[in-house]
Design an enzyme around this catalytic site. Structure first.
Site, short mmCIF file in Angstrom:
data_model
loop_
_atom_site.label_atom_id
_atom_site.label_comp_id
_atom_site.label_asym_id
_atom_site.label_seq_id
_atom_site.Cartn_x
_atom_site.Cartn_y
_atom_site.Cartn_z
N TRP A 1 4.61 -12.11 13.92
CA TRP A 1 5.88 -11.44 13.63
C TRP A 1 6.80 -11.38 14.84
O TRP A 1 8.00 -11.18 14.69
CB TRP A 1 5.63 -10.04 13.06
CG TRP A 1 4.89 -10.10 11.77
CD1 TRP A 1 3.77 -9.42 11.43
CD2 TRP A 1 5.21 -10.92 10.63
NE1 TRP A 1 3.36 -9.76 10.17
CE2 TRP A 1 4.23 -10.67 9.65
CE3 TRP A 1 6.23 -11.82 10.35
CZ2 TRP A 1 4.25 -11.31 8.41
CZ3 TRP A 1 6.24 -12.46 9.12
CH2 TRP A 1 5.25 -12.20 8.17
N TYR B 1 -12.74 -7.49 8.70
CA TYR B 1 -12.77 -6.35 9.62
C TYR B 1 -14.20 -5.92 9.93
O TYR B 1 -14.49 -4.75 10.11
CB TYR B 1 -12.02 -5.16 9.01
CG TYR B 1 -10.56 -5.39 8.70
CD1 TYR B 1 -9.85 -6.46 9.24
CD2 TYR B 1 -9.87 -4.53 7.86
CE1 TYR B 1 -8.51 -6.66 8.95
CE2 TYR B 1 -8.52 -4.71 7.56
CZ TYR B 1 -7.85 -5.79 8.11
OH TYR B 1 -6.52 -5.97 7.83
N GLN C 1 -10.87 -18.07 3.06
CA GLN C 1 -10.91 -16.74 3.67
C GLN C 1 -10.65 -15.56 2.73
O GLN C 1 -11.04 -14.44 3.06
CB GLN C 1 -9.88 -16.66 4.80
CG GLN C 1 -10.38 -17.13 6.15
CD GLN C 1 -9.60 -16.47 7.27
OE1 GLN C 1 -8.44 -16.77 7.47
NE2 GLN C 1 -10.25 -15.58 7.98
N HIS D 1 -0.56 -13.07 -1.04
CA HIS D 1 -1.27 -14.36 -0.96
C HIS D 1 -2.77 -14.18 -0.75
O HIS D 1 -3.53 -15.15 -0.84
CB HIS D 1 -0.65 -15.27 0.10
CG HIS D 1 -0.99 -14.91 1.52
ND1 HIS D 1 -0.75 -15.78 2.57
CD2 HIS D 1 -1.52 -13.81 2.08
CE1 HIS D 1 -1.13 -15.22 3.70
NE2 HIS D 1 -1.60 -14.02 3.42
N ASP E 1 -1.87 1.67 5.68
CA ASP E 1 -3.00 0.76 5.88
C ASP E 1 -4.30 1.55 5.88
O ASP E 1 -4.30 2.79 5.87
CB ASP E 1 -2.84 -0.04 7.17
CG ASP E 1 -3.30 -1.49 7.01
OD1 ASP E 1 -4.37 -1.70 6.41
OD2 ASP E 1 -2.60 -2.41 7.49
N GLY F 1 -4.79 4.97 3.94
CA GLY F 1 -5.25 4.85 2.56
C GLY F 1 -5.48 3.41 2.16
O GLY F 1 -5.20 2.47 2.92
N ASP F 2 -5.99 3.25 0.95
CA ASP F 2 -6.18 1.94 0.32
C ASP F 2 -5.19 1.85 -0.82
O ASP F 2 -5.32 2.56 -1.83
CB ASP F 2 -7.62 1.83 -0.19
CG ASP F 2 -7.93 0.49 -0.84
OD1 ASP F 2 -6.99 -0.15 -1.39
OD2 ASP F 2 -9.10 0.07 -0.83
#
Length: 327
Positions: A146, A129, A288, A237, A192, A217-218
């Site tokens: 999706w 990001y 990544q 993952h 998120d 939030g985290d």
């Protein structure tokens, strides 16, 4: 390796969009002129797309005329509801730059943002990001996934008993939208990072979609509110086993009695010989992120360690599968 680059380039230049909008087959000269490309380069690109079954060609007295195939109309044009254009562009401009350092990733066992973009590899999502443009590309790409896979994973189990749902790391809201469409009595809260929520509200989820709300939030650092069902789609993952256990334990403690967590992941066969797509996804996690793809047994073990008692696995036959852990 060149196969996807041919598709990426045709997408980026707008070949499939032009042919859809034209409503009729076009010559390579006409396509090149419309898109500001060389005639020799465009002809070779179009012929390669024909070889990949992304375009069809009709040879007439006037010359070759190119048109989209059904696959390219559905998945490679920007205007299609099932368009994969944005994920194609993310792979082309971001993911493949990390893959150029695959040898170093294998030697070092870590992601390659530092070599690919000159930024720290210690915080994968900080790197992912790193700009609003990159964030927007990533979110649009995930939404496109999706649009074709969401309903399969959400219908793998009957989720209708769960009406209060949290989608952890739900990003642009495409999976949440599929969820409230499939289960009209449900509400979904996307949990998120603040900057992700801001972009989601501005670009992807309209205020009229009242069954979808947001929580900033985290979820590793902040508390997780109580809910009946938590969705973790392509979250675990990204992380090693210790981080996965940490997150799942927090989820289990927050989960209402009788509640559950739904893991949406691409499952490896138990002997790890396939599927090929999942094996390649796991390589991508290497270049990544800090994670990997796992088998159903490995995810079950993580869920059990976190406190989930009853675990079920459903393979969808598509790219992503579903694992449900009940408290």
């Amino acid at each position: 390796f060149p196969y996807p680059q041919v598709m990426f380039t045709a997408c980026e230049l707008g070949v499939f969009d032009l042919l859809l909008e034209s409503g009729e087959p076009l010559s390579s000269d006409a396509i090149a002129a419309c898109l500001g490309a060389s005639t020799t380069g465009m002809e070779r690109l179009l012929d390669a797309c024909v070889g990949l079954k992304l375009l069809a060609v009709d040879v007439t007295q006037e010359g070759a005329l190119y048109r989209n195939t059904e696959i390219s109309n559905i998945y490679l044009t920007k205007s299609s509801p099932k368009s994969q254009y944005h994920i194609m562009m993310y792979y082309s401009n971001t993911v493949y730059l990390c893959w150029q350092h695959l040898t170093e990733a294998v030697r070092e066992g870590r992601n390659q943002y530092e070599r690919a973009f000159g930024i720290s590899s210690k915080d994968p999502f900080g790197a992912m990001y790193r700009s609003e443009e990159e964030l927007l590309k990533f979110m649009a790409g995930q939404n496109s996934v999706w649009s074709i896979c969401g309903r399969d994973v959400l219908s793998a189990f009957d989720l209708s008993p769960f009406t209060q749902i949290y989608d952890l790391g739900g990003g642009g809201g495409a999976l949440a939208r599929e969820c409230v469409s499939l289960y009209p009595k449900s509400t979904v809260t996307i949990y998120d990072l603040p900057k992700v929520v801001q972009v989601a509200k501005e670009q992807f989820v309209s205020p009229e979609e009242c069954q979808i709300t947001f929580h900033e939030g985290d979820f590793f650092k902040d508390s997780i509110p109580e809910a009946e069902l938590y969705i973790l789609s392509k979250i675990l993952h990204d992380w090693d086993d210790d981080k996965c256990k940490e997150l799942l334990t927090k989820v289990c403690k927050a989960c209402k009695p009788g509640g559950a967590v739904l893991l949406v992941e691409s499952l490896l066969d138990e002997n790890k010989s396939g599927p090929l797509e999942t094996l390649l996804f796991s390589m991508n996690m290497l270049v990544q992120t800090e994670g990997k793809e796992r088998t159903a047994a490995e995810y079950s073990k993580l869920l059990e360690a976190a406190g989930f008692a009853v675990i079920e696995v459903k393979r969808t036959g598509k790219l992503y599968d579903a694992v449900l852990g009940r408290k």
